[in-house]
Design a protein around this motif. Structure first.
Motif, PDB file in Angstrom:
ATOM      1  N   LYS A  36       0.861  -1.182   0.000  1.00 14.19           N
ATOM      2  CA  LYS A  36       0.000   0.000   0.000  1.00 14.19           C
ATOM      3  C   LYS A  36       0.895   1.229   0.000  1.00 14.19           C
ATOM      4  CE  LYS A  36      -3.524   2.359   2.786  1.00 14.19           C
ATOM      5  NZ  LYS A  36      -4.297   2.308   4.050  1.00 14.19           N
ATOM      6  N   ILE A  37       0.777   2.060  -1.024  1.00 10.88           N
ATOM      7  CA  ILE A  37       1.645   3.230  -1.174  1.00 10.88           C
ATOM      8  C   ILE A  37       1.235   4.311  -0.189  1.00 10.88           C
ATOM      9  CG2 ILE A  37       2.528   4.972  -2.764  1.00 10.88           C
ATOM     10  CD1 ILE A  37       3.331   2.125  -3.454  1.00 10.88           C
ATOM     11  N   GLY A  38       2.244   4.933   0.458  1.00  8.24           N
ATOM     12  CA  GLY A  38       1.999   6.020   1.399  1.00  8.24           C
ATOM     13  C   GLY A  38       2.455   7.356   0.842  1.00  8.24           C
ATOM     14  N   GLN A  39       3.202   8.124   1.638  1.00  8.20           N
ATOM     15  CA  GLN A  39       3.691   9.426   1.210  1.00  8.20           C
ATOM     16  C   GLN A  39       4.589   9.285  -0.027  1.00  8.20           C
ATOM     17  OE1 GLN A  39       2.834  12.324   2.377  1.00  8.20           O
ATOM     18  NE2 GLN A  39       2.106  12.021   4.477  1.00  8.20           N
ATOM     19  N   GLU A  40       4.472  10.258  -0.930  1.00  9.63           N
ATOM     20  CA  GLU A  40       5.320  10.288  -2.114  1.00  9.63           C
ATOM     21  C   GLU A  40       6.176  11.550  -2.090  1.00  9.63           C
ATOM     22  OE1 GLU A  40       3.415   9.343  -5.820  1.00  9.63           O
ATOM     23  OE2 GLU A  40       1.786   8.274  -4.797  1.00  9.63           O
ATOM     24  N   TYR A  41       7.406  11.426  -2.584  1.00  9.13           N
ATOM     25  CA  TYR A  41       8.374  12.524  -2.515  1.00  9.13           C
ATOM     26  C   TYR A  41       8.990  12.761  -3.892  1.00  9.13           C
ATOM     27  CZ  TYR A  41       8.186  10.231   2.071  1.00  9.13           C
ATOM     28  OH  TYR A  41       7.770   9.601   3.223  1.00  9.13           O
ATOM     29  N   GLU A  42       9.210  14.029  -4.219  1.00  7.85           N
ATOM     30  CA  GLU A  42       9.812  14.334  -5.505  1.00  7.85           C
ATOM     31  C   GLU A  42      10.701  15.566  -5.480  1.00  7.85           C
ATOM     32  OE1 GLU A  42       6.461  14.922  -8.048  1.00  7.85           O
ATOM     33  OE2 GLU A  42       6.053  16.960  -7.314  1.00  7.85           O
ATOM     34  N   TYR A  43      10.531  16.432  -4.500  1.00  6.48           N
ATOM     35  CA  TYR A  43      11.225  17.715  -4.560  1.00  6.48           C
ATOM     36  C   TYR A  43      12.651  17.630  -4.024  1.00  6.48           C
ATOM     37  CZ  TYR A  43      11.582  22.778  -4.876  1.00  6.48           C
ATOM     38  OH  TYR A  43      11.958  24.037  -5.219  1.00  6.48           O
ATOM     39  N   ILE A  44      12.810  17.196  -2.777  1.00  4.78           N
ATOM     40  CA  ILE A  44      14.158  17.075  -2.213  1.00  4.78           C
ATOM     41  C   ILE A  44      14.572  15.635  -1.960  1.00  4.78           C
ATOM     42  CG2 ILE A  44      14.169  19.361  -1.134  1.00  4.78           C
ATOM     43  CD1 ILE A  44      13.507  17.790   1.506  1.00  4.78           C
ATOM     44  N   PHE A  45      13.628  14.726  -2.109  1.00  6.98           N
ATOM     45  CA  PHE A  45      13.911  13.292  -1.972  1.00  6.98           C
ATOM     46  C   PHE A  45      13.072  12.595  -3.029  1.00  6.98           C
ATOM     47  CE2 PHE A  45      13.352   9.017  -0.253  1.00  6.98           C
ATOM     48  CZ  PHE A  45      14.633   8.708   0.178  1.00  6.98           C
ATOM     49  N   ASP A  56      20.080  17.477   3.714  1.00  6.23           N
ATOM     50  CA  ASP A  56      21.206  17.948   2.911  1.00  6.23           C
ATOM     51  C   ASP A  56      20.721  18.654   1.652  1.00  6.23           C
ATOM     52  OD1 ASP A  56      22.988  16.981   4.750  1.00  6.23           O
ATOM     53  OD2 ASP A  56      23.434  15.131   3.651  1.00  6.23           O
ATOM     54  N   TRP A  57      19.716  18.089   0.996  1.00  4.75           N
ATOM     55  CA  TRP A  57      19.210  18.722  -0.218  1.00  4.75           C
ATOM     56  C   TRP A  57      18.368  19.952   0.086  1.00  4.75           C
ATOM     57  CZ3 TRP A  57      21.799  18.141  -4.260  1.00  4.75           C
ATOM     58  CH2 TRP A  57      22.423  16.935  -4.587  1.00  4.75           C
ATOM     59  N   ALA A  58      17.732  19.995   1.247  1.00  3.05           N
ATOM     60  CA  ALA A  58      17.031  21.212   1.655  1.00  3.05           C
ATOM     61  C   ALA A  58      18.025  22.358   1.813  1.00  3.05           C
ATOM     62  CB  ALA A  58      16.268  20.977   2.955  1.00  3.05           C
ATOM     63  N   MET A  59      19.174  22.061   2.419  1.00  6.33           N
ATOM     64  CA  MET A  59      20.222  23.079   2.550  1.00  6.33           C
ATOM     65  C   MET A  59      20.717  23.499   1.172  1.00  6.33           C
ATOM     66  SD  MET A  59      21.191  23.845   5.849  1.00  6.33           S
ATOM     67  CE  MET A  59      22.977  24.011   6.052  1.00  6.33           C
ATOM     68  N   ALA A  60      20.881  22.550   0.271  1.00  4.97           N
ATOM     69  CA  ALA A  60      21.334  22.887  -1.075  1.00  4.97           C
ATOM     70  C   ALA A  60      20.344  23.811  -1.772  1.00  4.97           C
ATOM     71  CB  ALA A  60      21.529  21.612  -1.896  1.00  4.97           C
ATOM     72  N   GLU A  61      19.081  23.689  -1.408  1.00  4.03           N
ATOM     73  CA  GLU A  61      18.056  24.528  -2.007  1.00  4.03           C
ATOM     74  C   GLU A  61      17.941  25.887  -1.325  1.00  4.03           C
ATOM     75  OE1 GLU A  61      15.024  25.034  -4.981  1.00  4.03           O
ATOM     76  OE2 GLU A  61      16.919  23.986  -4.732  1.00  4.03           O
ATOM     77  N   GLY A  62      18.767  26.127  -0.312  1.00  7.95           N
ATOM     78  CA  GLY A  62      18.817  27.439   0.307  1.00  7.95           C
ATOM     79  C   GLY A  62      18.051  27.583   1.596  1.00  7.95           C
TER      80      GLY A  62
END
Length: 803
Positions: free
Chosen positions: A95-104, A301-307
Motif C-alpha cells: 500500500k503506497i503512502g507518502q510520495e516525494y519528488e522535490y528534495i527526496f 542535505d538537499w534542503a540546505m542545497a536549495e537554500g
C-alpha cells in the motif's frame, strides 16, 4: 567466554531499536542481478505489515538541478509511477503512502516484511530505508509555570546568546519564515498568534491543514506541547520573547500523540516546508542511529542545497562520544548541542541530630537562590513521601516541611512539583541505586540529593525519633556556561565529521506550551534537552538572514561557527570539539562578522598505519566582507600527535575587499608513529586583533567508534527460534552472543560466536541452545560482544521469554 559487567550504568548503554535486520550480503550471494541497497534494520522474515521508504535512482528535482540536469515533475512522476506499479505487481500486500519528488525521490510503502526482498531487483529502485521511529529530544516533561509566577529572570537564554543586542541593532527576524517540524504548534497561543498567517502549515499525522498539537484525551496517546515550546523559543512575542520575535512561523505536525513519529512523515514535512518557502527549518527530533545516510539526513542535505537553513538537535544520549543520532548526523544541516547557562554552585550539609553523617549531601537544584538560602541555618521536620507521586502525598502533612523522596518512576522535576503542591518548602531525594545523581536546574522547591545509603539511613532514623533536619547552605563558586551531560557527542560514523556544529542553551528553558483552555491560554513550561537548544539557533539564523538577506546557507552556518565562544567545564578544561562543536553561538557577532571561513569544520578522514607518510590535500575559503583589504595568517595545532602530524598552508594571505579566496593546505601524517584513535585539532585564522577557530579532526587506523551499536530480535512463534540482527558499523573480527538474566545481573551461558563479520548488519537465527543444552523456561536478555582491532563493545536486547 564469560564477561563480567563491572559497572552497569544505564546511561552508558546503547538503546537498540526494536527492529530486526535484513542483510543484503546474504541475498547478493544468491543472484547476479544488481540489487538495491538496504540501509537499516528491517525484518524481512515476518509476515506482519511494515513500512519502508523506497529511494529511486531517478533524481529528485532539487538534486537534479544541483547536478546540472533537467528534471521535471512529469518525468519524475512517470518514473515513480512505473516503480510503484512494479512494486504492486511484485508484492501482493503493498500500500503506497507518502510520495516525494522535490528534495527526496521516492515513496513510502506498507507491505509484509517478507515481501521486502522483492523490491530489491525492481528496476529504478536505488535503496530501501526503514521507516524508523523519531521522537522529541527532550529529557523530561519539565514543569509548568503559572502565568502569575512568570518572571523575566527565567528568560536568560535569549539574552545570553546576544539576541537582545541584535534587537537593539534593528534585527528581530521580520520577513524571515521559520518552519517548525515537530508535534504541531498551538498557533492560538497569545505569544505566538502574531507569527502565523492564514496558512498555518500542514498536519501529516491527520493529513489536513490544521497542525495543532495533540490535545488531552486523544485515544491514540498522550497530549503534546513540544512543538509549541520550540516555536516559542524561536519567535514568541508576549510574556515570553523568543530569539526572533518578529519572524513568521509555519508548523508541520510530523510527530503525533506522545511525541513520536516516523521517517515517512518527517521527510514529507521537510519537503513541504521547502516548497512552502521556509527560509529556516527546525527539527528538534531524532533517533539513536549514528549514520549520515538515512533518508531524513539526505532530505536535509538537499534542503540546505536549495537554500533553506536546516537546524537539528544533536540528541540526548551523551556524555559518551559517537552518540549523535540522525538527523543530527546530516552532512550539511546545523547540528546543535545543549548547554547550561552560567550558574552558582552551593554546598549543602545536613544533620538530623543523630550520629549519622550525610557526606553525600549536595544541592540538586532550586528555582531561586532566595528559596535555597531560606533553608540555611534552619531546622525542619521531614516526612518520607515514597516516590513522590501525587498519591504518595495523600494523607501526609508536609506543609512547611521537607519531603524525603526516593529516586525512581517519576522525573526529578515532577517529584519536586508534587512536593511543592503538597505544601513542602524543600525536598531531599536519595538514590535508589549506588552511584551519582545529576544536578537538575529549576527544581520547583530547593532540593538536596543523597546517596542511597545516606537516604536509607535518614529514612530509618525516624524510627529512633530523628525526624527533623537542619541545613547549612553556603556559596561555593560560579560556573560559566557548560555543556549538558545529556547532550550527544560526535563524531559521525562513515563521514567522520565533527558533530555538533555549535551549541546553545538547552537546560531549564522557559517557553510557551498549549493549555487547550480558551479562557486560560497563557501556558508556559520549563523543559530541557537538545530540543530546546536547536530553536535558539533557528531563531539566530532568522536574525542573521534578516541582517544579511543575500547570504546563503553556508554563510549562515559559517557565521555561527566562526564566531562561537569556546566552552569550558566546571574545572576550567576546554571541551573537545566533538562535545561543543565550534562553541556557543553569539548572534550579533555572527551578524556583524567581516570574515567568513567555509566550511566551519574539517575532517581529514582515516589514515592507515602502513609505514608510509600519507598526504591529504584540502582547502577552505575565506570571504572578506569588509570594504578594505585584509591580511590573514594561519596556525594549525593538534592536541596530541604533533610529532607525526604536519600541516602546511600559506603563511599569509591577502584578500581584496568583498572578495573570497581559496586557501589550500595539506596534512602529512606518519600513522605508524601514532596510536589508533582520533586526533582533534584547531585551525586558527588571524586577522589583526581578530581570530577565528576552525575545528578539525583526523583518525588513525580503525577509528574509535563503538564496535556494535544495536541488537534487536524477536522470538518466532512458528519455529521457536530467536531471529534478529546486530549492527556492527565497521565489521567485527569476532561477534560473541551470551545470555544473561532479565536484569543483566547474572550470566547464564554462551549462545554462539561468529567471526570475520563484514561491516553493516549481521543477521542471525538462534535455536535457543546454550552450552550444548536447551535454555530453560524463564526471562532472559541476549548480549552481543563485538571485537575489532583490539577493542570490544557490547549491546543488549530486550527481554525475551522462554515458555
Amino acid at each position: 567466554m564469560k564477561r563480567t559487567f563491572q559497572s552497569f550504568v544505564i546511561y552508558t548503554l546503547v538503546l537498540a531499536l526494536a527492529l530486526t535486520s535484513f542483510g543484503t550480503a546474504s541475498l547478493a550471494n544468491q543472484t547476479n542481478t544488481p540489487l538495491a541497497e538496504i540501509m537499516g534494520e528491517i525484518d524481512t522474515k515476518s509476515s506482519a505489515p511494515t513500512t519502508v521508504i523506497v529511494e529511486l535512482e531517478e533524481e529528485s528535482i532539487v538534486e537534479a538541478k544541483h547536478k546540472g540536469k533537467n528534471q521535471t515533475k512529469q518525468n519524475l512522476k512517470a518514473k515513480r509511477d512505473q516503480v510503484k506499479n512494479n512494486v504492486l505487481k511484485e508484492t501482493a500486500s503493498s500500500k503506497i503512502g507518502q510520495e516525494y519528488e522535490y528534495i527526496f525521490s521516492g515513496f513510502a510503502v506498507e507491505l509484509k516484511g517478507n515481501e521486502i526482498p522483492n523490491l530489491l531487483t525492481i528496476p529504478g529502485v536505488k535503496a530501501i530505508y526503514p521507516d524508523v521511529k523519531y521522537k522529541t529530544t527532550t529529557i523530561d516533561e519539565g514543569f509548568m509555570i503559572e502565568e502569575d509566577a512568570y518572571s523575566p529572570a527565567m528568560l536568560d537564554s535569549a539574552p545570553h546568546i546576544g539576541s537582545n543586542d541584535a534587537w537593539d541593532a534593528g534585527f528581530t527576524g521580520e520577513g524571515v519564515t521559520v518552519a517548525v517540524i515537530d508535534t504541531g504548534v498551538d498557533y492560538t497561543h497569545p505569544d505566538l498568534a502574531h507569527a502565523f498567517g492564514d496558512y498555518k502549515g500542514w498536519d501529516f499525522v491527520d493529513n489536513n491543514d490544521d497542525p495543532q498539537e495533540t490535545p488531552p484525551g486523544d485515544p491514540r496517546g498522550r497530549q503534546t506541547n513540544h512543538g509549541t515550546h520550540v516555536a516559542g523559543t524561536v519567535a514568541a512575542n508576549g510574556l515570553i520573547k523568543g530569539v526572533a520575535p518578529d519572524a513568521t512561523l509555519l508548523g508541520y505536525r510530523v510527530l503525533g500523540p506522545g511525541g513520536s513519529g516516523t521517517t515517512e512523515n518527517v521527510v514529507a514535512g521537510i519537503e513541504r516546508a521547502v516548497q512552502d518557502g521556509a527560509d529556516v527549518m527546525n527539527l528538534s527530533l531524532g533517533n539513536s542511529l549514528n549514520n549520515p545516510d538515512w533518508a531524513t539526513s539526505i532530505a536535509l542535505d538537499w534542503a540546505m542545497a536549495e537554500g533553506v537553513v536546516a537546524v537539528t538537535s544533536n540528541g540526548n544520549s551523551g556524555p559518551n562520544n559517537w552518540t549523535v543520532g540522525s538527523p543530527g548526523t546530516s552532512r550539511e544541516a546545523i547540528s546543535v548541542g545543549a548547554t547550561r547557562l552560567p550558574y552558582e554552585v552551593y554546598s549543602a550539609d545536613i544533620s538530623t541530630g543523630s550520629d549519622q553523617e550525610f557526606d553525600s549531601a549536595k544541592v540538586m537544584g532550586f528555582s531561586t537562590v532566595e528559596e535555597l538560602l531560606a533553608l540555611d541555618g534552619e531546622e525542619f521536620e521531614f516526612v518520607y513521601a515514597g516516590l513522590g507521586a501525587p498519591s504518595d502525598f495523600n494523607n501526609l502533612d508536609v506543609d512547611g516541611k521537607i519531603a524525603l523522596i526516593v529516586r525512581g518512576e517519576y522525573p526529578f522535576v515532577e517529584k519536586a512539583e508534587n512536593a511543592k503542591a503538597a505544601g513542602a518548602v524543600g525536598a531531599i531525594i536519595f538514590n535508589n541505586v549506588d552511584g551519582a545523581m545529576p544536578e537538575v536546574p529549576g527544581m520547583a522547591v530547593p532540593t538536596i540529593m543523597l546517596s542511597n545509603a545516606d537516604g536509607v539511613a535518614m529514612r530509618e532514623g525516624v524510627k529512633d525519633g530523628f525526624n527533623t533536619v537542619s541545613f547549612s547552605i553556603e556559596f561555593d563558586k560560579m560556573v560559566g556556561e557548560t555543556v549538558a551531560d545529556f547532550s550527544s557527542r560526535g563524531p559521525v560514523m562513515d563521514t567522520w565529521m565533527i558533530k555538533p556544529d555549535v551549541s546553545a542553551p538547552g537546560v531549564n528553558i522557559t517557553s510557551t506550551v498549549p493549555t487547550h483552555q480558551a479562557d486560560n491560554p497563557h501556558g508556559y513550561a520549563a523543559l530541557q534537552g537538545t530540543s530546546m537548544a536547536a530553536p535558539h539557533v533557528a531563531g539566530a539564523a532568522a536574525l542573521i538572514l534578516e541582517a544579511n538577506p543575500n547570504w546563503g546557507v553556508d554563510a549562515v552556518k559559517a557565521s555561527l561557527m566562526n564566531t562561537a565562544e569556546n566552552l569550558y567545564d566546571a574545572n576550567g578544561n576546554l571541551y573537545p570539539h566533538n562535545t561543543q562543536g565550534a562553541g556557543s553561538i553569539r548572534v550579533l557577532d555572527a551578524i556583524e562578522t567581516k570574515t567568513l571561513i567555509t566550511p566551519g569544520s574539517h575532517s581529514f578522514g582515516v589514515f592507515d598505519a602502513d609505514g608510509e607518510l600519507t598526504t591529504e590535500r584540502q582547502h577552505f575559503t575565506i570571504n572578506n566582507l569588509s570594504n578594505e583589504r585584509k591580511s590573514y595568517s594561519f596556525d594549525v595545532s593538534f592536541e596530541k600527535g604533533s610529532e607525526a602530524i604536519k600541516v602546511n598552508t600559506s603563511n599569509n594571505l591577502r584578500v581584496q575587499p568583498n572578495r573570497s579566496q581559496k586557501v589550500n593546505f595539506t596534512v602529512e601524517v606518519d600513522a605508524s608513529k601514532l596510536a589508533p584513535g582520533y586526533y582533534p585539532g584547531t585551525i586558527v585564522v588571524s586577522e589583526g586583533s581578530n581570530s577565528y577557530e576552525v575545528p578539525t579532526i583526523l583518525f588513525v587506523q580503525e577509528p574509535d567508534y563503538p564496535r556494535i551499536t544495536s541488537l534487536a530480535y524477536n522470538l518466532n512463534p512458528a519455529t521457536g527460534n530467536l531471529v534478529g540482527s546486530a549492527y556492527v558499523p565497521g565489521g567485527a573480527e569476532e561477534l560473541e552472543f551470551e545470555v544473561y538474566n532479565e536484569n543483566l545481573t547474572a550470566f547464564i551461558g554462551h549462545a554462539f560466536t561468529d567471526t570475520n563479520i563484514g561491516a553493516g548488519y549481521y543477521d542471525f537465527t538462534w535455536d535457543l541452545t546454550i552450552d550444548g543444552g536447551t535454555l530453560a523456561p524463564g526471562k532472559y536478555r541476549l548480549v552481543a560482544w563485538s571485537t575489532k582491532a583490539g577493542k570490544t563493545n557490547y549491546s543488549f536486547g530486550d527481554v525475551f521469554t522462554v515458555e
